[in-house]
Scaffold this active site. Structure first.
Site, PDB file in Angstrom:
ATOM      1  N   ASP A 490       0.886  -1.155   0.000  1.00  0.00           N
ATOM      2  CA  ASP A 490       0.000   0.000   0.000  1.00  0.00           C
ATOM      3  C   ASP A 490       0.936   1.219   0.000  1.00  0.00           C
ATOM      4  OD1 ASP A 490      -2.257   1.598   0.442  1.00  0.00           O
ATOM      5  OD2 ASP A 490      -1.884   1.624   2.592  1.00  0.00           O
ATOM      6  N   ASP A 810      -1.609  -1.097   5.962  1.00  0.00           N
ATOM      7  CA  ASP A 810      -2.053  -0.727   7.305  1.00  0.00           C
ATOM      8  C   ASP A 810      -3.548  -0.470   7.196  1.00  0.00           C
ATOM      9  OD1 ASP A 810      -2.123   1.465   5.760  1.00  0.00           O
ATOM     10  OD2 ASP A 810      -1.406   2.873   7.249  1.00  0.00           O
ATOM     11  N   ASP A 814      -7.383  -2.443   4.149  1.00  0.00           N
ATOM     12  CA  ASP A 814      -6.542  -3.431   3.464  1.00  0.00           C
ATOM     13  C   ASP A 814      -6.871  -4.855   3.913  1.00  0.00           C
ATOM     14  OD1 ASP A 814      -5.114  -1.475   2.140  1.00  0.00           O
ATOM     15  OD2 ASP A 814      -3.614  -1.279   3.712  1.00  0.00           O
TER      16      ASP A 814
END
Length: 1186
Positions: A490, A810, A814
């Site tokens: 991410d 995080d 996700d």
């Protein structure tokens, strides 16, 4: 019709079943006949001993059938159920879940009379089943099952007209339909979990082996092994119980809420709320002073609230929730799009503002809301379902170990068959003893310590990871980390930090240079930055988006709790906020109506591409300016305003959003920087150099994402971004727009050879519609503007084409992706570990005696057991030496557990203020197998290093155990028939050596840097097969020729097959040779560089090898006669002695050379996923054509 295709996200298909009467089950009536036949025909015709053997076989077969119905759902359905053709006659159904959603299940099917809301309506049968906390109802029109609907997709007008349930009959019908608002799932007891663990195929087999040893009178060894197994399984069950009870703590808070029912407000418990109820909701504090959570998902009809959604998103910034008042009456609600109007269950309201003007007033000054979803259907319930059911557990008893054992069993069956044939030729031999020795030969091939060995390798890694602040909830995923070939990250908060830096304003004139001195910027622009935001005071503290706080700090204004922005210096005017239209991700903009002096103005900010269409006149350099800064990785927001006519404050508040956000005047671009974390680039470069592909999955803009991706080595080739053309088609375009290539899904693979590709969330929707997901997604490096569900789709696509994935992110948005990845790593944003503590870890790592008891002991235990097992099976009983080793072993296991527990406690103590909170639901951690307490991506390399180390250790254990077992099978069969046995002391010595070797192998630590070479991902590969066969052939040749040589020197004497042990030359030679083979096996198959320490670096193992080699040289050369007498070894003729030493040396050299040659010829490679991708695509095409 007996099968229904549901094709949803949870259930793929449903098969109808009817339970058979217990008499007609296939595990009852056939066996009743068999037992009757045994009594009537077998018992009278043969002697009682043989009849007993037949009965034992029958019982074993019956137990096996019963166990198979526990191991396989399909087998259970075959044995206990018949196919149901009529849905009204069926009483159960077999559920096949969607791909990657766990194993099949059999659930009961219910039929009940539907409660009607009015008495005139006829009662109808409702047919449904409950699967993983979701209800599926049979539809007569569609002739299939569908998920129980909730009122979440109605129009805004429908919700505004809601007044709650008007009669008790309606309340009763609704509570029948949706049930209570609770998280109910049975807490499994320790006994139930233990039973589940004891039913595992491996465990059953081990208990069976223990039974055989008992028959052969190895009482001590058998009881000891059984005790060990139960100890091991009970610790596993205990830890699972702890995780599950942690989840049970999550429940709907016991608060009372005002609900509008039957035309009046009544007090109800939060658990009694139903979808469609009108409620009054606000901040409520429990007796302990903690804020209570929102009991269900609800839509705000009047009022506004500030909510902490950390438990769902991991996002600590409070979110502003507003009423639906500004929305069109005919617009449909979309829970995903209209998040700003929805209060989610489990979140906490920090403050609320009621709306006094709404027709239906709340009696307690709360916000008016309508309940949308309750129980497991709320966002929090969905998260818990993900945690509980999403993917299958990864266990040690994988299919690989099963097949490997099957492979070894083939050899054992050959050996046992040989013994049986020879034994039956001798009429004097006891048949019972013969069958027992055959069973022992077959079971000797399957090392009972295998699951323990694998667990020890994994436990060693667990401790090492816990030292680095990385926790693992599914330990057997660690070896997966060694196989990873693509790492996905991410961006925001993972590769970059959460802190924003305000750089300045640009684009006010034709100049594209940044102005960071705010005194030179027009006042209107500064006022927009000061007032157009969603910052808010909670408990006298300013909270909100870090970007908006950075802007306020950058322009040097302050914001007061009465919603007024004032400059800290100078003589600017105060700006009073009158009305806010909050940021919506689907609109990509926000606006406020403000009052400056007496004039009303509209201030708007948002994504440059959305503001572009709303300006009255567009500056010529508009597009070039914002793209220039996004290409540099900056976050760019367009600012605009317009003057409003004179009006009253209430009129200003009631302005439609569209009216406020149209015909705007451009006021510049605000440019923000999002700094990349210090170690992101170095960590990702190390991963790339270690043969991993990298990908970025982010919600950010494509140009920004591509820039960050190039800085952290995710992309290195020229980049192409997939964009929509004006004519509704798609094309690839480079970030600087110099290169344009028409899009065709068939050319993506070729394009990815020369370019790095980037696609956005809107393109993923297009790919799903055109069924091109499998053709495109596997070749993309950067995914921008993706929604949480799309992250999950990307992961499952990678898995479909055969890639082993790691996802690092995080926040709970996700979660789906973290759960779907083979290795999910959730980062909790704690302080990165200080250099001192990491130095301490390194120093500990260097010190060979770091854990003098822990690892050795646990390993020692199984190895000692293994030593005693090889001794036991060779035909002797237990002795004092092994007993003492066994007792020592027990305390050491406890020590390892205590050490691990102490470590966990230390990690979770919040004493130093730097450690992150204990791993709880809001940490996204319980939904991810790995949780790292670091604000950095460095843990990914630690996890992969430990994964590779564990994988390599597991592989070498399989090889060593395999070679030892093949040798054991040979020794037990051929030598047993020749009357050759091992002595008591001999077996003990060999057991001690094996124990110490295994103990020191587990001591090997991973090397500090990842290598470009990859470990072999599977046990089944040419390398392992050829290595095993080659070495076994050399060992066998050495063993046979040595024994033949010894027989030449032996006087002709007859050895009785079942006689007691007495020393002779053949025994002495075969014992020495088998010990030399064991030594060579460990030395040759130890895997050191490039994954673990080499033999010379792993000092304890090196000293053990040298010690053993010295010991065998001493006993072979007969230097100390007393020692050899104690070991019951007879003197060797000098010629034979020298031959043995020379042959042993040659055998070791040839095995070593063979192993090295194979390692060179078959290096570990990235799996050939492109081939699988083509096959998957071809299959999809075939399905479409059909």
């Amino acid at each position: 019709m007996s099968r229904f295709h549901v094709g949803g996200k949870v259930v793929e298909r449903v098969d109808l079943l009817r339970k058979k009467h217990w008499i007609w089950r296939l595990d009852v009536w056939p066996f009743t006949i068999l037992y009757a036949l045994w009594v009537t025909t077998v018992v009278p015709s043969i002697d009682i001993g043989d009849a007993g053997i037949v009965f034992g076989g029958l019982v074993a077969f019956h137990i096996l059938v019963w166990l198979f119905s526990a191991w396989s759902i399909d087998f259970k359905c075959f044995v206990q159920y018949s196919q149901g053709n009529d849905i009204h006659q069926a009483d159960a159904c077999k559920i096949t879940p969607a791909k990657f959603s766990g194993p099949k299940e059999v659930v009961p099917l219910y039929i009940r009379k539907q409660v009607r809301e009015s008495s005139s309506a006829e009662d109808e049968d409702e047919i449904f089943f409950d699967f993983r906390k979701q209800r599926f109802i049979y539809s007569n029109e569609k002739k299939t099952f569908f998920k129980l609907p909730y009122p979440t997709k109605e129009t805004f007008g429908y919700y505004l007209k809601c007044t709650g349930y008007g009669s008790e009959a309606k309340v009763l019908a609704a509570s029948e339909k949706w049930g209570r608002n609770v998280f109910e799932y049975p807490q499994p007891t320790f006994q139930k979990l233990m039973k589940e663990h004891c039913m595992e195929p491996f465990f059953v087999f081990q208990v069976f082996c223990v039974g055989l040893w008992c028959l052969d009178e190895y009482w001590y060894y058998s009881i000891f092994t059984l005790f060990m197994l139960f100890m091991f399984e009970s610790t596993m069950a205990k830890s699972r119980l702890k995780t599950l009870s942690e989840l049970r703590r999550v429940r709907v808070d016991s608060q009372t809420v005002m609900v509008h029912r039957c035309g009046k407000w009544v007090k109800l418990a939060g658990t009694e709320m139903l979808p469609g109820d009108i409620v009054s909701i606000g901040r409520s504090v429990g007796q302990n002073g903690e804020d209570k959570t929102v009991p269900a998902d609800m839509l705000i009809l009047a009022g506004s609230a500030i909510v902490n959604e950390a438990i769902l998103t991991g996002e600590s910034t409070p979110q502003w929730k507003v009423s639906t008042s500004g929305r069109g009456k005919d617009e449909n609600l979309s829970a995903r799009r209209d998040k700003t109007h929805v209060l989610f269950g489990g979140t906490k309201i920090l403050q609320h503002t009621p709306d006094k003007t709404f027709p239906l007033r709340t009696p307690d000054g709360g916000c008016l809301a309508v309940v949308l979803r309750t129980g497991f259907e709320t966002s929090q319930g969905k998260l818990m379902r993900t945690i509980l059911f999403s993917t299958e557990r990864v266990t040690a008893n994988s299919w690989e170990s099963g097949f490997f054992i099957l492979f070894l069993v083939v050899f054992a069956v050959i050996a046992a068959g040989y013994v049986l044939k020879k034994g039956l030729e001798d009429p004097t031999r006891s048949k019972y003893k013969l069958f027992l020795s055959c069973s022992l030969i077959i079971t000797s091939v399957i090392p009972p310590e295998l699951p323990m060995e694998l667990s020890i390798a994994v436990n060693t890694s667990l401790i090492a990871l816990a030292r680095r602040g990385i926790f693992c909830t599914e330990p057997f995923r660690i070896p997966f980390a060694g196989k990873v070939d693509i790492c996905c990250f991410d961006k925001t908060g993972t590769l970059t930090s959460d802190d924003m830096e305000f750089r300045g304003v640009v684009g006010l004139d034709d100049d594209t240079d940044l102005k960071s001195d705010m005194t030179k910027v027009p006042v209107r622009t500064v006022e927009i930055l000061a007032a157009c935001h969603a910052l808010v005071f909670v408990d006298n503290k300013l909270v909100g988006d870090p970007l908006e706080k950075a802007a306020l700090k950058g322009i040097d204004w302050s914001y007061k709790s009465d919603e007024k922005a004032v400059p800290k210096r100078g003589s600017g005017n105060a700006v009073q906020i009158v009305q806010r239209h909050h940021f919506a991700s689907y609109l990509k903009r926000m606006s406020v109506v403000v009052r400056v002096e007496e004039a009303f103005l509209a201030f708007v900010k948002g994504a440059p591409e959305t503001i572009q269409d709303r300006l009255t006149n567009l500056p010529a350099s508009y597009v070039d300016t914002y793209k220039k800064y996004t290409r540099q990785g900056s976050r760019v927001l367009a600012l605009a305003f317009k003057s409003l006519p004179d009006m009253t404050v209430s009129e200003a508040r009631n302005l439609e959003r569209d009216e406020v956000e149209n015909s705007l005047t451009f006021a510049g671009f605000a440019v923000f920087n999002c700094p990349i974390r210090a170690d992101s680039a170095t960590v990702l470069l190390e991963l790339k150099n270690a043969s991993h592909d990298l990908a970025m999955i982010t919600g950010d803009q494509a140009l920004t994402a591509c820039h960050v991706a190039s800085l952290v080595h995710i992309i290195s080739k020229p980049t192409l971004i997939l964009v929509k053309t004006r004519s509704e088609g798609y094309e690839w375009i480079s970030p600087d727009e110099t290169e344009v290539i028409p899009y065709s899904d068939k050319e993506v693979e070729a394009l990815s050879e020369t370019h790095d590709l980037c696609i956005g969330g809107d393109c993923i929707d297009m790919l799903q519609q055109s069924s091109a997901v499998l053709r495109v997604i596997p070749y993309v490096k950067v995914f921008a503007r993706v929604a949480p569900e799309q992250k999950e789709l990307i992961m499952t696509t990678f898995k479909t084409v055969g890639r082993i994935t790691l996802m690092c992110g995080d926040g709970t948005n996700d979660v789906g992706a973290l759960k779907q990845a083979h290795v999910g790593v959730a980062l909790l944003n704690a302080v990165p570990p200080s250099s001192e503590s990491s130095k301490k870890v390194k120093d500990e790592g260097k010190d060979g005696n770091e854990k003098p008891v822990v690892k050795p002991s646990k390993k020692a235990n199984t190895m000692t057991e293994m030593g005693s097992s090889s001794r036991g099976r060779a035909g002797t009983k237990s002795d004092p030496i092994s007993r003492s080793v066994g007792n020592r072993h027990l305390t050491s296991v406890e020590m390892q557990q205590q050490k691990l527990k102490k470590l966990m406690d230390e990690m979770n103590e919040e004493g130093d203020g730097r450690s992150a909170p204990v791993v709880k639901l809001g940490d996204a951690s319980m939904a991810s197998p790995f949780t790292a307490k670091h604000a950095s991506v460095a843990p990914t390399t630690d996890i992969i290093r430990q994964g590779r180390s564990t994988l390599v250790t597991t592989l070498q254990m399989f090889k060593i155990l395999g070679l030892n077992c093949l040798a054991t099978a040979y020794v037990l069969s051929v030598m047993y028939l020749d009357g050759v046995k091992l002595g008591d002391v001999q077996a003990t010595i060999s057991g001690i050596f094996t124990a110490s070797f295994f103990l020191f192998i587990s001591h090997a630590r991973p090397l500090p840097t990842l290598s470009a070479e990859r470990p072999h991902p599977n046990i089944f590969c040419f390398y392992v097969f050829l290595s095993l066969m080659g070495q076994f052939a050399m060992h066998l040749f050495f063993l046979i020729s040595s024994v033949k040589e010894a027989e030449k020197h032996m006087p002709e004497e007859c050895i009785e097959p079942d006689s007691d042990f007495h020393p002779n030359l053949v025994n002495t030679v075969s014992y020495m040779v088998s010990m030399m083979i064991q030594l060579a096996t460990f030395a040759v198959n130890y895997m050191g560089h490039p994954f673990n320490q080499s033999i010379s670096e792993n000092k304890p193992f090196m000293y053990a090898l040298l010690g053993a080699a010295g010991f065998f040289t001493v006993i072979t050369s007969d230097l100390f006669r007393d020692l050899n007498d104690w070991l019951k070894l007879v003197p060797l003729p000098p010629g034979l002695r020298n031959k043995l030493l020379l042959w042993a040396f040659l055998m070791y050299l040839s095995c070593y050379a063979w192993e090295r040659l194979l390692r060179w010829a078959f290096p570990g490679r990235i799996p050939a996923w492109k081939k699988r991708q083509r096959v998957a695509t071809a299959n999809l095409e075939k399905q479409k054509r059909m």
